[in-house]
Design an enzyme around this catalytic site. Structure first.
Site, mmCIF file in Angstrom:
data_model
loop_
_atom_site.group_PDB
_atom_site.id
_atom_site.type_symbol
_atom_site.label_atom_id
_atom_site.label_comp_id
_atom_site.label_asym_id
_atom_site.label_seq_id
_atom_site.Cartn_x
_atom_site.Cartn_y
_atom_site.Cartn_z
ATOM 1 N N SER A 130 -44.973 52.499 28.762
ATOM 2 C CA SER A 130 -46.140 53.159 28.259
ATOM 3 C C SER A 130 -46.064 53.032 26.826
ATOM 4 O O SER A 130 -47.158 53.753 26.069
ATOM 5 C CB SER A 130 -45.876 54.797 28.577
ATOM 6 N N THR A 150 -44.993 57.988 26.676
ATOM 7 C CA THR A 150 -45.441 57.879 25.341
ATOM 8 C C THR A 150 -44.675 58.545 24.297
ATOM 9 O O THR A 150 -44.205 59.972 24.806
ATOM 10 C CB THR A 150 -46.921 58.562 25.191
ATOM 11 N N THR A 209 -48.573 54.598 21.757
ATOM 12 C CA THR A 209 -48.623 54.547 23.528
ATOM 13 C C THR A 209 -49.435 53.323 23.697
ATOM 14 O O THR A 209 -50.440 52.823 22.775
ATOM 15 C CB THR A 209 -49.369 55.855 23.804
ATOM 16 N N ARG A 253 -60.985 52.441 26.390
ATOM 17 C CA ARG A 253 -60.844 53.873 26.404
ATOM 18 C C ARG A 253 -59.636 54.172 25.476
ATOM 19 O O ARG A 253 -58.686 53.306 25.265
ATOM 20 C CB ARG A 253 -60.162 54.354 27.620
ATOM 21 N N ASP A 264 -55.758 60.693 22.745
ATOM 22 C CA ASP A 264 -55.641 61.626 22.043
ATOM 23 C C ASP A 264 -54.321 60.815 20.946
ATOM 24 O O ASP A 264 -54.229 61.121 19.768
ATOM 25 C CB ASP A 264 -54.853 62.789 22.573
ATOM 26 N N THR A 308 -48.290 64.865 24.841
ATOM 27 C CA THR A 308 -48.245 63.574 25.620
ATOM 28 C C THR A 308 -49.207 64.223 26.876
ATOM 29 O O THR A 308 -49.271 65.397 27.117
ATOM 30 C CB THR A 308 -46.860 63.266 25.843
ATOM 31 N N GLY A 309 -49.449 63.123 27.669
ATOM 32 C CA GLY A 309 -50.187 63.582 28.879
ATOM 33 C C GLY A 309 -51.647 63.052 28.872
ATOM 34 O O GLY A 309 -51.971 61.991 28.062
HETATM 35 C C1 SD4 Z 1 -53.097 59.047 26.377
HETATM 36 N N1 SD4 Z 1 -51.662 60.941 25.678
HETATM 37 O O1 SD4 Z 1 -53.571 57.881 26.087
HETATM 38 C C2 SD4 Z 1 -51.768 59.505 26.251
HETATM 39 C C3 SD4 Z 1 -50.841 59.064 27.421
HETATM 40 C C4 SD4 Z 1 -49.535 59.579 27.428
HETATM 41 O O2 SD4 Z 1 -47.399 59.343 28.298
HETATM 42 O O3 SD4 Z 1 -49.046 60.437 26.824
HETATM 43 N N2 SD4 Z 1 -48.660 58.906 28.036
HETATM 44 O O4 SD4 Z 1 -54.042 59.761 26.820
#
Ligand code: SD4
Length: 335
Positions: A90, A192, A210, A220, A223, A243-244
């Protein structure tokens, strides 16, 4: 002194005293609030926390902090460990590509003075977090994107590299066979890295890096490189990193929200919970199908973390102990 002037001056002085009294009493309340937190949960400094299970990264940051290094150096060097680790899919080298096979990195960094730098859609450079730091320290800007970010990195001595690995190539091939249109969130396994540290001076910095969502649409950006969403640091109050599913974090300006809630008196745990509630309580929120997690620390070194789903954790290095701590989560309460 003429009577009229005497009355005027006395009135001004009285207003002055009254205002000072008010100010004093406000700051007294603030002091009391702060010492209540420190008395209740005295935390030892320095400390570093990071999203997910990344003991090597926190160990590196801890090494910097132990040598009286700055929180800024600690978070940068900690994040670099994961960026260079090709088994972390990631982040950095070995990060998952977009659906056209490009690995595009997002990262940001923020220091104790509220300065920040970020890069988005950066290709061919492993250490996106260090490029973000260069943006912060050597340009009048906050964010550089795409080719411009890459050219800036190369001009500043960063090596261009192929970030693909056999693993990422194979993963893309098998994704293309299934070819789902929506970004796929594996709620058990995001890595991430978001990192927050407080150094021996009590100063706070944070960073986030990330490769974004695996097999995302070309172009794309999530955040993680957006100050206030993926990361926010307020050296008077504390810091937060997310994260997420980045889209959901951006829509609620999550990390800034957590820090502002702490400024209003909430503990980091309460603030993370409130920010998750903001996401799940939105009309038509599809939260059962995505994960968001926050970690936060306040100025006293008290930490908190919360997510929507089970499986999110935080790594904390404090008082010579490097440990992975499972986070509490929203669906537990609601099921
Ligand atoms: C995103 N927040 O690009 C990141 C992805 C992530 O663990 O946190 N992955 O949306």
């Amino acid at each position: 002194m003429k009577r009229r002037n005497f009355i005027k001056n006395t009135a001004i002085t009285t207003i002055g005293i009254a205002t000072t009294r008010n100010l004093l009493s406000c700051s007294e309340i603030e002091e009391k609030k702060k010492s209540a937190i420190t008395d209740k949960e005295k935390a030892s400094l320095p400390l570093v926390i990071a999203t997910w299970n990344v003991p090597n990264a926190t160990a590196k940051a801890w090494e910097v902090l132990q040598a009286n290094g700055s929180a800024l150096d600690a978070v940068e060097q900690g994040c670099m460990v994961e960026e260079a680790d090709i088994t972390n899919s990631s982040v950095g080298k070995g990060g998952m590509p977009d659906r056209d096979g490009r690995i595009t990195l997002d990262a940001c960094i923020m220091n104790k003075d509220g300065d920040c730098g970020s890069v988005v859609y950066l290709q061919n450079i492993t250490h996106a977090v260090s490029v973000a730091r260069k943006v912060m320290e050597h340009t009048p800007h906050v964010m550089l994107a795409g080719k411009g970010a890459e050219e800036f990195a190369v001009a500043n001595g960063f090596e261009k590299e192929d970030l693909q690995t056999d693993n990422t190539r194979k993963a893309l091939e098998s994704w293309l066979i299934k070819s789902q249109y929506e970004p796929v969130i594996n709620i058990e396994n995001h890595d991430t890295i978001g990192m927050l540290a407080i150094d021996t001076n009590g100063d706070i910095s944070g960073a986030c890096t990330t490769s974004g969502l695996a097999f995302k649409m070309a172009g794309r950006v999530g955040d993680s490189p957006i100050i206030g969403s993926g990361l926010f640091v307020d050296n008077e109050v504390g810091a937060c990193v997310a994260t997420g599913l980045g889209e959901e974090v951006v829509k609620t300006v999550g990390s800034f929200l957590v820090v502002e809630l702490m400024r209003q008196g909430k503990l980091p745990q309460e603030a993370c919970e409130e920010a998750i509630h903001r996401i799940v309580s939105k009309p038509n929120s599809d939260y059962k199908n995505f994960q968001v997690g926050y970690i936060a620390v306040n100025k006293s070194g008290v930490v908190g973390s919360y997510s929507i789903h089970d499986g999110f954790s935080m790594t904390r290095y404090q008082v010579n102990k490097n440990e992975n701590v499972q986070s509490d989560y929203y669906l537990k309460q609601s099921s």
